[in-house]
Design a protein around this motif. Structure first.
Motif, PDB file in Angstrom:
ATOM      1  N   ARG A   1       0.833  -1.207   0.000  1.00 12.78           N
ATOM      2  CA  ARG A   1       0.000   0.000   0.000  1.00 12.78           C
ATOM      3  C   ARG A   1       0.870   1.261   0.000  1.00 12.78           C
ATOM      4  NH1 ARG A   1      -5.466  -0.535   0.779  1.00 12.78           N
ATOM      5  NH2 ARG A   1      -5.494   1.712   1.222  1.00 12.78           N
TER       6      ARG A   1
ATOM      7  N   VAL B   1       1.733  -0.823 -14.370  1.00  8.99           N
ATOM      8  CA  VAL B   1       2.399  -0.246 -13.213  1.00  8.99           C
ATOM      9  C   VAL B   1       3.714   0.355 -13.688  1.00  8.99           C
ATOM     10  CG1 VAL B   1       3.589  -2.391 -12.599  1.00  8.99           C
ATOM     11  CG2 VAL B   1       3.205  -0.668 -10.855  1.00  8.99           C
TER      12      VAL B   1
ATOM     13  N   MET C   1       8.193   2.329  -8.993  1.00  8.84           N
ATOM     14  CA  MET C   1       7.933   1.509  -7.816  1.00  8.84           C
ATOM     15  C   MET C   1       9.234   0.968  -7.227  1.00  8.84           C
ATOM     16  SD  MET C   1       4.595   1.635  -7.591  1.00  8.84           S
ATOM     17  CE  MET C   1       4.599   3.251  -8.396  1.00  8.84           C
TER      18      MET C   1
ATOM     19  N   PHE D   1       2.383   1.517  -3.702  1.00 13.58           N
ATOM     20  CA  PHE D   1       1.403   1.805  -4.745  1.00 13.58           C
ATOM     21  C   PHE D   1       0.694   3.143  -4.534  1.00 13.58           C
ATOM     22  CE2 PHE D   1       1.454  -2.912  -5.460  1.00 13.58           C
ATOM     23  CZ  PHE D   1       1.896  -2.856  -6.768  1.00 13.58           C
TER      24      PHE D   1
END
Length: 346
Positions: free
Chosen positions: A213, A260, A265, A216
């Motif tokens: 969490r 993504v 990330m 993202f």
């Protein structure tokens, strides 16, 4: 230098000061946790038992297990030079009043510890003026170089908007935050029935959800100077990392189901997320070596969860020294990473 970056501390008078004990138990119960005091028949000592849900134990705080003399003796036997103190799993429901008492107690423990201890502040992360003042007091007056948080508070993980004012201050101070697992994840209906599924896997599930969490959500775009150190190797996050952040497809796909920004990330993982192992021995050498290879030795930190099981401290350093990794990697894990992140040389 060998550093145990996860040694638990509780105030000695928690079992002798009835007012403090009752406040601690009452506060936990107000947060959906069932807590009570009981005698251990085998030893005659008292313990505080934490259950969630009621009838299912998750945490046990035992009388006289946090004595400095015993800590130092065991550290010497294990060959550990310094330990980072934090409280064992009750960050989620600690009131500001209790946090202040615990912070003062940890600071005094550090003062009397002849340079062998460092402590992380415990503060409710609600961003109120009073909470910010307590954080600043811990840094500027008590000399603490990090803060300890829970992976979630109630049913809210740390990417929730409610925590932004607090993280704004952490970002401003460039203060690292140790993220402790909670007894069970927010959704735990199918985890709690069996003891080891609840007490071991439940903590890992909670951490993996928390790390996912945080990444993202993009919160580190707004707070780039924050470093989170997750316990339990982030819930074995190394085993899910490539699945969560898949490489871009090499062939055209009619539907891209896994959109993504992998590069971004992985950038958060490199710059903002670190992993404390919360005891080496239970992972086993193959899993630890795998974690180190995937996460990088510069992102893995040694910690023992002492005194949950004394053996994990006494055998922990040698367990790391016997892994099939380089001497440089061993040095990073056993001390250099914690020294750098928590600024222990200042």
């Amino acid at each position: 230098m060998i550093i145990d970056a996860n040694m638990y501390w509780m105030p000695k008078n928690l079992f002798t000061d009835r007012s403090l004990l009752e406040k601690f138990i009452r506060t936990s119960c107000e947060y959906g946790v069932y807590a009570y005091e009981q005698n251990i028949s085998e030893t005659g000592k008292r313990q505080i038992v934490i259950e969630k849900p009621k009838g299912y134990q998750n945490l046990n705080y035992v009388e006289n297990q946090y004595e400095m003399e015993t800590q130092l003796q065991d550290m010497d036997e294990a060959g550990i030079d310094k330990a980072v103190l934090k409280i064992p799993g009750c960050q989620e429901w600690m009131s500001l009043e209790l946090c202040k008492k615990f912070n003062d107690g940890m600071a005094e423990h550090v003062r009397l510890g002849k340079g062998r201890f460092n402590a992380l502040a415990v503060v409710p992360p609600w961003g109120t003026q009073e909470c910010i003042y307590e954080l600043e007091r811990c840094v500027y007056e008590l000399g603490m170089t990090g803060v300890q948080l829970s992976a979630h508070y109630g049913d809210q993980y740390l990417d929730n908007e409610a925590f932004k004012p607090f993280f704004k201050k952490l970002n401003e101070l460039e203060l690292p935050a140790y993220i402790h697992h909670t007894p069970v994840p927010v959704q735990h209906n199918f985890v709690y029935d069996y003891n080891n599924l609840r007490r071991s896997y439940g903590r890992c599930a909670d951490q993996a959800i928390a790390v996912g969490r945080e990444i993202f959500s993009g919160m580190f775009e707004e707070f780039p100077h924050i470093k989170f150190i997750h316990s339990m190797l982030g819930g074995a996050f190394f085993s899910f990392m490539n699945l969560m952040f898949p490489q871009k497809a090499k062939k055209n796909e009619e539907v891209d189901r896994f959109k993504v920004d992998t590069e971004k990330m992985r950038g958060y993982l490199k710059n903002n997320i670190f992993f404390e192992m919360s005891h080496a021995e239970p992972w086993g050498d193959l899993q630890l070596e795998c974690a180190i290879k995937i996460l990088g030795a510069d992102h893995v930190i040694f910690g023992t969860s002492y005194p949950v099981r004394r053996q994990w401290m006494l055998t922990g350093p040698d367990f790391i020294k016997n892994l099939a990794i380089s001497e440089k990697e061993k040095d990073l894990i056993l001390g250099e990473n914690a020294k750098d992140i928590y600024k222990l040389d200042k």
